[in-house]
Write an enzyme that holds these catalytic residues in place. Structure first.
Site, PDB file in Angstrom:
ATOM      1  N   CYS A 109      40.446  15.493  29.664  1.00 34.95           N
ATOM      2  CA  CYS A 109      39.657  15.259  29.118  1.00 34.95           C
ATOM      3  C   CYS A 109      39.316  17.530  28.714  1.00 34.95           C
ATOM      4  O   CYS A 109      39.989  17.454  28.696  1.00 34.95           O
ATOM      5  CB  CYS A 109      38.264  15.917  30.940  1.00 34.95           C
ATOM      6  SG  CYS A 109      39.054  16.596  31.925  1.00 34.95           S
ATOM      7  N   CYS A 112      41.702  19.740  30.247  1.00 33.78           N
ATOM      8  CA  CYS A 112      42.385  19.882  29.938  1.00 33.78           C
ATOM      9  C   CYS A 112      42.618  21.054  28.577  1.00 33.78           C
ATOM     10  O   CYS A 112      43.979  21.811  29.015  1.00 33.78           O
ATOM     11  CB  CYS A 112      43.483  19.129  29.952  1.00 33.78           C
ATOM     12  SG  CYS A 112      42.386  17.339  31.514  1.00 33.78           S
ATOM     13  N   ASP A 523      27.349  30.823  -8.110  1.00 39.06           N
ATOM     14  CA  ASP A 523      28.349  31.815 -10.249  1.00 39.06           C
ATOM     15  C   ASP A 523      27.775  30.949 -10.448  1.00 39.06           C
ATOM     16  O   ASP A 523      27.481  29.563 -10.413  1.00 39.06           O
ATOM     17  CB  ASP A 523      29.711  31.400  -9.601  1.00 39.06           C
ATOM     18  CG  ASP A 523      30.369  32.269 -10.925  1.00 39.06           C
ATOM     19  OD1 ASP A 523      29.738  33.754 -11.459  1.00 39.06           O
ATOM     20  OD2 ASP A 523      31.557  31.890 -11.091  1.00 39.06           O
ATOM     21  N   ASP A 720      33.610  30.485  -7.741  1.00 40.89           N
ATOM     22  CA  ASP A 720      35.124  29.092  -8.154  1.00 40.89           C
ATOM     23  C   ASP A 720      36.412  29.954  -8.178  1.00 40.89           C
ATOM     24  O   ASP A 720      37.049  29.936  -8.025  1.00 40.89           O
ATOM     25  CB  ASP A 720      35.074  28.042  -9.140  1.00 40.89           C
ATOM     26  CG  ASP A 720      35.268  28.701 -10.605  1.00 40.89           C
ATOM     27  OD1 ASP A 720      34.970  29.950 -10.908  1.00 40.89           O
ATOM     28  OD2 ASP A 720      35.806  28.026 -11.492  1.00 40.89           O
ATOM     29  N   ASP A 724      34.747  35.669  -6.962  1.00 39.94           N
ATOM     30  CA  ASP A 724      34.175  35.444  -6.347  1.00 39.94           C
ATOM     31  C   ASP A 724      34.255  35.523  -4.673  1.00 39.94           C
ATOM     32  O   ASP A 724      34.138  35.391  -4.018  1.00 39.94           O
ATOM     33  CB  ASP A 724      33.211  33.815  -6.213  1.00 39.94           C
ATOM     34  CG  ASP A 724      32.777  34.083  -7.403  1.00 39.94           C
ATOM     35  OD1 ASP A 724      31.601  34.439  -8.281  1.00 39.94           O
ATOM     36  OD2 ASP A 724      33.255  33.098  -8.044  1.00 39.94           O
TER      37      ASP A 724
END
Length: 823
Positions: A109, A112, A523, A720, A724
């Site tokens: 559970c 734990c 961007d 990317d 950035d």
């Protein structure tokens, strides 16, 4: 006498005149040598004294100088063993911090999970631990100068759990073991329940007077038969409840199994007493029925949870176990290949991939033409054509014709391994909602025990004959497990569902943050555009165009920025970038690069960056085109301008549909770009985005994004490049393109694996749906407990009904979460 003549630890004779005592369970035990004494002291000192108790309880138990449990732990400190699952922690403060992926046995559970995290976090040298309840996986960090991995595993064992290095085979083995044990316990409980009911029904019918009378001796015989049949149910089927509760109480805390164990134990004890004294009521039928219903619910919950976990572990199964290596290729093209384990492959090996086989590592095509199914890794449903020189991703499937590939990256350096590490990080981190639910559940149990005790006292005055049953019903009917399961179950399923759509969640909070986002900032270069910029014109000021291209290509050599790739490609095509060596190269994020060539300092980048080196104004004809159309990059030294480069890029084909879908979902869109305002405005106009800001430095982007946040907006940033990374870190949720720079992907909360922007609105819709399901689960869990507990306190809920309610409540939240796997 035998204990005095032989070593208590290993069983060998004790030499005369030696004395190496160890106190075990408050009893002095004699050892034969200092080595046995040291091992025995280590066992006792690490809280593993149960080893001796279990050993002595077995007939003819073997005595070993080093118990297997400790021998295994010690092996985990060996570098050759650790290399498969231990690595240097990402973002670690020092070079000595290590991180391991483990899988835990014995988790029943959410309590734990809390117990293990709290206990391990207190160990010296441990810097972090996060455990995912749904997958049973743990991420542990420690300082190797302070502690060893074996010490952490021993600390986990000391509180009754087992930890193993995570691997997919071990995970499935433990899942099968868990299912088998649960089925046996369920079978014993069900069989016992049916048999006990056979004896309970005649007694019940005799009492209500519908089927004649029953003499006291026959009734007592029925009670003894029911007791005998109930003992296996309590001793075997219900054992995990009592073991878990006892473990919690020994550590001075109250877990979720404490109320269950207390209720079952109290009802069974009262029934045993009534049987021994032949007075009072017995409840064996209700006890066995309750255990059966509770185990049924937990078994179904376990199956649903394992199904959710398997969706996340799909990537781990992607890499095959074996591959066909071609030794000596291409000199021996006709030679038969050899089957080797994928772990034995090395960079540079040639590997044959037949149609239908899975690519075993990252590399490129050496021979053949085919297509690869990369849907598992990128979400792209259509096979991708592959020809000589094209990149192959490990885990993709060859669909058409045979291929020969050159291996470039294997093991932990492959793309699938990097994706898996990011998914592990996301699974291990706990979002705010999960932490809040766990805190509420912990306090809820304490409050429940107080309520149950107060209810029992009240019913003792009202109707003593019903006090015990009402007490048991109150303890059992509550469901703190549903509270703790509500969020992690949904997030685990959603993570797998998003990955199948090409949206990789790498942070625990990302799904919640993405669902709340109301403003997306993009961007431009490499994100909204394809990022494959091309040099369309060179405008030399001094010298010729070829010399300018050569200088620019040399300065940009090694950079992954789209503009840098365009300039180096132009230099390579012209064959002019050979011979220039650059010293002291220094990149200024968002501005350009500076370096010395033959002792002269050059700058390449934005005109204002280059102009600061020499102070010469822009030529009038150049000033007229800067900021009007294509991207313009300048080159110069201390003497002035050398040349200007015009580069162009094209908008992604799917960007327009993506922008329309996000706008339709009520999202505000912006473009923040370091490119010229005119080039940025042209992209914005093509996509129907009105808030377009060009010519921004990384600091300008950061400030503009922060201003939006201060205005109360929840911002998602999509980028990317390396420039950035600071802005991605500032946004509430950061999204990187899968083909972008490593730094952007490592710092992002979400990665678009296939570089397909259409996955973005799909991911947003699924994230919002996930949050709705989390809220539904939490509302159900709270509503159930608020309704069920008062009814039980009023005496309207019997214990077996409470068992059904508790099990059904936990099962419902898991099944509701599994709806996310559907489209």
């Amino acid at each position: 006498m035998a204990d005095k003549e032989s070593c208590y630890h290993c069983g060998l004779p004790i030499p005369a005149g030696t004395e190496f005592p160890v106190e075990i369970d408050h009893v002095r035990r004699e050892m034969c040598c200092a080595g046995c004494q040291a091992v025995a002291q280590a066992i006792v000192g690490n809280g593993l004294g149960d080893y001796y108790r279990h050993r002595d309880a077995l007939p003819e138990s073997p005595r070993e100088a080093l118990p297997q449990v400790l021998a295994d732990f010690g092996l985990f400190d060996h570098p050759d063993v650790q290399k498969n699952f231990v690595r240097r922690a990402e973002g670690a403060a020092g070079e000595h911090e290590r991180e391991a992926a483990l899988i835990l046995e014995g988790i029943t559970c959410a309590a734990c999970v809390w117990l293990n995290e709290s206990h391990v976090r207190r160990q010296p040298g441990v810097t972090a631990i996060d455990i995912n309840y749904a997958t049973r996986r743990a991420r542990v960090r420690w300082d190797e100068r302070v502690t060893r991995l074996s010490a952490i595993l021993e600390a986990i064992a000391a509180i009754g759990y087992r930890a193993h290095p995570y691997d997919i085979a071990r995970s499935e083995q433990l899942a099968q073991k868990e299912r088998k044990a649960a089925l046996w316990r369920l079978f014993v409980a069900g069989f016992g329940m049916m048999q006990v009911m056979m004896y309970a029904v005649p007694v019940y019918l005799a009492k209500v007077g519908t089927e004649g009378d029953m003499t006291p001796d026959i009734e007592q015989l029925m009670r003894w038969a029911s007791l005998i049949l109930t003992v296996p149910v309590i001793g075997y089927s219900a054992a995990p409840f009592f073991v878990s509760a006892w473990r919690d109480l020994k550590l001075h805390r109250v877990g979720m199994d404490v109320p269950v164990a207390l209720g079952v134990g109290a009802a069974f004890a009262a029934s045993v007493w009534a049987t021994l004294t032949a007075a009072g009521e017995v409840y064996f039928d209700s006890v066995t029925m309750f255990v059966f219903f509770l185990l049924s619910g937990r078994y179904l919950e376990m199956m649903a949870r394992q199904k959710a976990a398997r969706s996340v572990e799909t990537l781990a199964r992607a890499i095959p176990a074996f591959a066909t290596r071609l030794p000596g290729w291409p000199a021996t093209e006709e030679a038969a290949g050899e089957r080797v384990a994928v772990a034995e492959l090395r960079a540079g090996d040639a590997v044959q991939i037949k149609p239908g086989e899975t690519v075993p590592a990252d590399g490129c095509v050496l021979d053949g033409a085919s297509a690869a199914d990369e849907s598992l890794l990128t979400g792209e449903s259509r096979p991708v054509p592959k020809r000589i020189g094209d990149v192959l991703i490990g885990g993709s499937v060859n669909t058409a014709s045979p291929l020969v590939m050159r291996v470039e990256r294997v093991g932990e350096s492959t793309r699938v391994a990097a994706i898996q590490r990011l998914m592990e990080r996301a699974a291990a981190e706990k979002p705010r909602l999960v932490e809040m639910a766990d805190r509420v559940a912990g306090r809820f149990i304490v409050a429940l025990l107080v309520l149950a005790l107060a209810t029992a006292l009240a019913w003792w005055w009202i109707d003593p004959s019903r006090a015990l049953w009402v007490f048991v019903a109150v303890l059992v009917v509550s469901c703190p497990c549903a509270l703790s399961l509500a969020t992690p179950a949904a997030l685990t399923v959603a993570t797998g569902a998003l990955a199948a759509r090409g949206v990789l969640v790498t942070r625990g909070h990302a799904i919640e943050a993405l669902a709340r986002a109301d403003h997306f900032i993009f961007d431009k270069t490499g994100t909204l555009t394809v990022g494959h910029m091309a040099l369309v014109e060179v405008l030399p000021v001094r010298g010729d165009a070829a010399h300018a291209v050569a200088l620019a290509a040399a300065l940009e050599r090694g950079s992954e920025h789209p503009i840098a790739r365009a300039l180096t490609a132009a230099g390579a095509d012209a064959g002019t970038n050979i011979g220039f060596e650059v010293d002291g190269s220094l990149a200024t994020t968002g501005a350009g690069v500076e370096g010395a060539i033959k002792g002269r300092v050059w700058r390449l980048g934005r005109p204002e960056f280059v102009g600061a080196l020499h102070g010469v104004p822009l030529p009038a004809e150049i000033e007229a085109i800067v900021g009007v159309g294509d991207t313009v990059i300048s080159l110069g030294d201390a003497d002035g301008w050398q040349a200007f480069f015009c580069l162009s890029d094209s908008v992604r084909a799917e960007a327009s549909a993506m922008a329309a879908r996000l706008s339709g979902a009520g999202i505000r869109l912006s473009i923040f770009s370091g490119d010229s305002p005119a080039a940025t405005a042209r992209v914005g106009a093509a996509l129907g985005i009105s808030d377009v800001r060009g010519g921004l430095s990384p600091e300008d982007k950061h400030a503009a994004l922060k201003a939006l946040q201060e205005a109360g907006e929840t911002v998602a940033m999509v980028g990317d490049g390396v420039n950035d990374a600071p802005v991605l870190a500032q946004a509430q949720v950061s999204i990187a393109m899968g083909g972008g720079a490593d730094l952007a992907r490592a710092n992002a909360d979400v990665v678009l694996l296939g570089n397909d922007l259409r996955a973005l609105p799909e991911g947003l819709a699924l994230a919002r749906r996930t949050v709705r399901i989390v809220k539904q689960n939490l509302v159900w869990a709270f509503a159930y407990n608020l309704l069920a507990i008062p009814l039980a306190m009023a005496g309207w809920v019997t214990p077996w009904m409470a068992g059904i309610g508790m099990s059904a409540s936990s099962l419902l939240v898991v099944l509701n979460a599994l709806r996310l796997q559907r489209g």
